[in-house]
Write an enzyme that holds these catalytic residues in place. Structure first.
Site, PDB file in Angstrom:
ATOM      1  N   CYS A  21      92.061  -5.886 -38.627  1.00  0.00           N
ATOM      2  CA  CYS A  21      93.465  -6.303 -38.984  1.00  0.00           C
ATOM      3  C   CYS A  21      94.432  -7.690 -38.549  1.00  0.00           C
ATOM      4  O   CYS A  21      94.441  -8.521 -39.250  1.00  0.00           O
ATOM      5  CB  CYS A  21      94.415  -4.713 -38.707  1.00  0.00           C
ATOM      6  N   ALA A  45      92.697 -10.564 -20.973  1.00  0.00           N
ATOM      7  CA  ALA A  45      91.792 -11.945 -21.338  1.00  0.00           C
ATOM      8  C   ALA A  45      90.528 -11.258 -21.704  1.00  0.00           C
ATOM      9  O   ALA A  45      90.295 -10.759 -20.883  1.00  0.00           O
ATOM     10  CB  ALA A  45      92.060 -13.124 -19.846  1.00  0.00           C
ATOM     11  N   THR A  98      98.198  -2.860 -45.909  1.00  0.00           N
ATOM     12  CA  THR A  98      99.251  -4.338 -45.143  1.00  0.00           C
ATOM     13  C   THR A  98      99.332  -5.004 -46.560  1.00  0.00           C
ATOM     14  O   THR A  98      97.931  -5.446 -46.863  1.00  0.00           O
ATOM     15  CB  THR A  98      98.214  -4.404 -44.121  1.00  0.00           C
ATOM     16  N   ASP A 125      88.834   8.763 -53.383  1.00  0.00           N
ATOM     17  CA  ASP A 125      88.505   7.242 -53.374  1.00  0.00           C
ATOM     18  C   ASP A 125      87.669   7.162 -54.077  1.00  0.00           C
ATOM     19  O   ASP A 125      86.712   7.863 -55.070  1.00  0.00           O
ATOM     20  CB  ASP A 125      87.666   7.526 -52.006  1.00  0.00           C
ATOM     21  N   ASN A 128     101.427  -7.736 -35.554  1.00  0.00           N
ATOM     22  CA  ASN A 128     100.540  -7.717 -35.976  1.00  0.00           C
ATOM     23  C   ASN A 128     100.323  -9.106 -35.154  1.00  0.00           C
ATOM     24  O   ASN A 128      99.634  -9.478 -34.677  1.00  0.00           O
ATOM     25  CB  ASN A 128      99.791  -6.977 -37.142  1.00  0.00           C
TER      26      ASN A 128
HETATM   27  N1  LIG Z   1      92.528  -0.147 -39.375  1.00  0.00           N
HETATM   28  C1  LIG Z   1      93.115   0.055 -39.309  1.00  0.00           C
HETATM   29  O1  LIG Z   1      93.760   0.032 -38.345  1.00  0.00           O
HETATM   30  C2  LIG Z   1      94.998  -0.323 -40.151  1.00  0.00           C
HETATM   31  C3  LIG Z   1      95.993  -0.028 -39.083  1.00  0.00           C
HETATM   32  C4  LIG Z   1      97.133  -0.497 -40.540  1.00  0.00           C
HETATM   33  C5  LIG Z   1      97.341  -0.952 -41.274  1.00  0.00           C
HETATM   34  N2  LIG Z   1      95.696  -0.987 -42.119  1.00  0.00           N
HETATM   35  C6  LIG Z   1      95.959  -1.443 -43.527  1.00  0.00           C
HETATM   36  O2  LIG Z   1      95.319  -0.432 -44.166  1.00  0.00           O
HETATM   37  C7  LIG Z   1      95.086  -0.458 -45.677  1.00  0.00           C
HETATM   38  C8  LIG Z   1      93.357   0.542 -45.513  1.00  0.00           C
HETATM   39  O3  LIG Z   1      92.435   0.175 -44.302  1.00  0.00           O
HETATM   40  P1  LIG Z   1      90.951   0.497 -43.623  1.00  0.00           P
HETATM   41  O4  LIG Z   1      90.597   0.412 -42.423  1.00  0.00           O
HETATM   42  O5  LIG Z   1      91.806   2.194 -43.854  1.00  0.00           O
HETATM   43  O6  LIG Z   1      90.710  -0.069 -44.750  1.00  0.00           O
HETATM   44  P2  LIG Z   1      88.789   1.177 -44.968  1.00  0.00           P
HETATM   45  O7  LIG Z   1      88.319  -0.387 -45.297  1.00  0.00           O
HETATM   46  O8  LIG Z   1      88.633   1.702 -44.141  1.00  0.00           O
HETATM   47  O9  LIG Z   1      88.335   2.039 -46.211  1.00  0.00           O
HETATM   48  C9  LIG Z   1      89.777   1.500 -47.586  1.00  0.00           C
HETATM   49  C10 LIG Z   1      89.076   2.367 -48.218  1.00  0.00           C
HETATM   50  O10 LIG Z   1      89.432   2.539 -49.492  1.00  0.00           O
HETATM   51  C11 LIG Z   1      88.766   2.491 -50.840  1.00  0.00           C
HETATM   52  N3  LIG Z   1      89.595   2.111 -51.798  1.00  0.00           N
HETATM   53  C12 LIG Z   1      89.865   0.869 -52.330  1.00  0.00           C
HETATM   54  N4  LIG Z   1      89.887   0.479 -53.623  1.00  0.00           N
HETATM   55  C13 LIG Z   1      89.599   1.784 -53.773  1.00  0.00           C
HETATM   56  C14 LIG Z   1      90.501   2.264 -55.164  1.00  0.00           C
HETATM   57  N5  LIG Z   1      90.681   1.478 -56.105  1.00  0.00           N
HETATM   58  N6  LIG Z   1      91.308   3.600 -55.204  1.00  0.00           N
HETATM   59  C15 LIG Z   1      90.616   4.725 -54.515  1.00  0.00           C
HETATM   60  N7  LIG Z   1      90.394   3.841 -53.142  1.00  0.00           N
HETATM   61  C16 LIG Z   1      89.640   3.042 -53.391  1.00  0.00           C
HETATM   62  C17 LIG Z   1      87.553   3.026 -50.166  1.00  0.00           C
HETATM   63  O11 LIG Z   1      86.054   2.894 -50.613  1.00  0.00           O
HETATM   64  C18 LIG Z   1      87.770   2.666 -48.520  1.00  0.00           C
HETATM   65  O12 LIG Z   1      87.244   4.001 -48.523  1.00  0.00           O
HETATM   66  C19 LIG Z   1      94.561  -1.948 -45.054  1.00  0.00           C
HETATM   67  O13 LIG Z   1      95.641  -2.982 -45.737  1.00  0.00           O
HETATM   68  C20 LIG Z   1      94.694  -2.996 -44.051  1.00  0.00           C
HETATM   69  O14 LIG Z   1      94.968  -3.512 -43.658  1.00  0.00           O
HETATM   70  C21 LIG Z   1      94.980  -1.132 -41.628  1.00  0.00           C
END
Ligand SMILES: NC(=O)c1ccc[n+]([C@@H]2O[C@H](COP(=O)([O-])OP(=O)(O)OC[C@H]3O[C@@H](n4cnc5c(N)ncnc54)[C@H](O)[C@@H]3O)[C@@H](O)[C@H]2O)c1
Length: 435
Positions: free
Chosen positions: A259, A251, A120, A30, A207
């Site tokens: 998301c 509801a 996503t 990260d 979604n």
């Molecule tokens: N949260 C959910 O329930 C969920 C479910 C399915 C899919 N997603 C998708 O998964 C992806 C991540 O979601 P999340 O909720 O885990 O996000 P989040 O914000 O909780 O975590 C993302 C992480 O990525 C890190 N990051 C950003 N840029 C970076 C880089 N260049 N190099 C390394 N690390 C970097 C950030 O510091 C952060 O720790 C998104 O595209 C989201 O739409 C999320």
């Protein structure tokens, strides 16, 4: 298998630690130095049931954390991209983090790897990642880009990852997809191997469909309020039809989180850009926002002008079992109450720390009863289990007025009225005229 996961948020950290639990060698990366330093000491920065145990069980053995992308890229055979793709200014997905990771991979790639996109992303992003690596990477190193969208739900992410309904893998070359499928083999779940763009679309379509279901039932609930029907009975009656099913028919205040709102909005943008504009989805978003406004109207209608009233707010996170406040109804409702000069006493079982910075003028309390002390009403914004089991007699004794306005329909019809409360849900047949 040697796996790198870039991004240690809800998706990356759960994916990385669960893959390690399955016996793989996993390195998580990260850019957030503080987060990584904490994780190296076993401090899990998010609330997610079961996650801390999985991280601790695997740390130092099969699971390591770093801020050095190069180290991760060079040590792995499979690299998962799980970075954030937040909403951009116009509602489209901001893909700059994914592009930055692709540039980093190009810089450090030293031998064949499979790069798997779990974030996503807009349809066609797999090709964009490929182009970036081809442009900036060494010419003599082969790689494959695969799409493997994530369907986990916050609050049950570990369970969802280890027991998925399905795993979707999209690739240009089937052999690459099959190698990724090997990682999921121990989970014994259906695996759909398809092309890159279809995999990317499956995530958005899933979604958007679920969000549509929520907005649909909310509009039916609003009509129930107008005509005097009870939405919980209506939804139950609908749910026996297997074509409809019982899930996502609750509801209330609508969907939130990181998301649904962002993915629906991004899909609308993708439609516009591709000259295939959606008609349904802008309405889905509109209905969702309106639920919060209707709830506030209900509060005013029940209590009169809010100035000087004391309100207990139960639940701040966007849903139970998470501390995630992104797009939570509380973010609209609490500031609106404060703006109208109500005194707001909030309580949430886990999201208090994150909420403190957001609601500076609210009074933070340490349990639902303390929040209710001297209040004119309890407003339920998140359906935490803890609120199901309250001692209603004790609650009644603490409140100035025995009024509960339940934005999540947590309580059964009559359950609170029998205890002498004035109880208002969402679509429970209160015949409130909003015209
Ligand atoms: N949260 C959910 O329930 C969920 C479910 C399915 C899919 N997603 C998708 O998964 C992806 C991540 O979601 P999340 O909720 O885990 O996000 P989040 O914000 O909780 O975590 C993302 C992480 O990525 C890190 N990051 C950003 N840029 C970076 C880089 N260049 N190099 C390394 N690390 C970097 C950030 O510091 C952060 O720790 C998104 O595209 C989201 O739409 C999320």
């Amino acid at each position: 298998m040697r796996i790198a996961v870039v991004g240690t948020g809800y998706v990356g950290l759960v994916t990385g630690s669960c893959f390690a639990d399955l016996g793989n060698q996993v390195i998580c990366v990260d850019v957030d130095r503080k987060k990584i330093q904490g994780l190296q000491k076993g401090i899990v920065p998010i609330f997610e049931p079961g996650l801390e145990e999985v991280v601790r069980r695997n740390m130092g053995k099969r699971l390591t954390f770093t801020t050095e992308l190069g180290k991760a890229v060079q040590s792995c055979d499979f690299l998962f991209i799980a970075v954030s793709t937040p909403p951009g200014k116009g509602g489209e997905a901001d893909i700059s983090n994914v592009k930055a990771v692709a540039r980093g991979i190009a810089k450090f790639i030293n031998r064949y790897k499979i790069i798997i996109n779990k974030s996503t992303v807009p349809i066609g992003m797999g090709d964009v990642v490929t182009q970036i690596i081809l442009k900036f990477g060494p010419k003599d190193v082969a790689f494959d880009v695969v799409s493997n969208p994530e369907f986990l739900r916050e609050g049950s992410a570990v369970q969802d990852l280890l027991r998925p309904d399905r795993v979707v893998i999209g690739a240009t070359r089937r052999s690459a997809a099959q190698k990724v499928a090997e990682i999921y083999k121990p989970l014994n779940c259906p695996i759909l191997i398809t092309d890159l763009k279809s995999a990317e679309m499956i995530k958005y379509a899933s979604n958007a469909f679920l969000a549509t279901k929520i907005s649909f039932i909310n509009e039916i609930a609003n009509l129930c309020d107008a005509v005097g029907a009870d939405i919980t009975q209506v939804a139950k009656g609908m749910s026996y039809d297997p074509r409809i099913g019982g899930q996502f028919l609750n509801a209330g205040l609508g969907f939130g989180g990181s998301c649904f709102p962002k993915d629906v909005s991004a899909l609308v943008k993708i439609g516009q850009k591709s000259r295939s504009s959606f008609r349904i989805l802008p309405q889905v978003m509109d209905v969702n926002q309106r639920q919060r406004i209707l709830f506030l109207e209900k509060v005013r209608r029940v209590l009169g002008p809010l100035k000087g009233k004391t309100l207990a707010v139960w639940g701040l996170s966007f849903k139970p079992n998470t501390d995630d406040l992104r797009e939570a109804p509380s973010l609209t409702i609490v500031p609106a109450l404060l703006k109208e000069r109500a005194r707001v006493r909030v309580y949430d079982p886990v999201a208090m720390e994150k909420a403190r910075a957001l609601f500076k003028r609210a009074k933070f309390t340490s349990n639902p009863y303390e929040a209710a002390q001297g209040a004119d009403a309890v407003l339920v914004l998140t359906e935490w289990n803890e609120f199901k089991q309250v001692d209603f007699k004790k609650l009644k004794g603490l409140l100035k007025q025995a009024v509960v306005i339940d934005g999540r329909n947590m309580y059964g019809q009559g359950e609170l009225s029998d205890e002498g409360f004035a109880y208002y849900g969402m679509g429970r047949g209160e015949v409130l005229d909003f015209s």
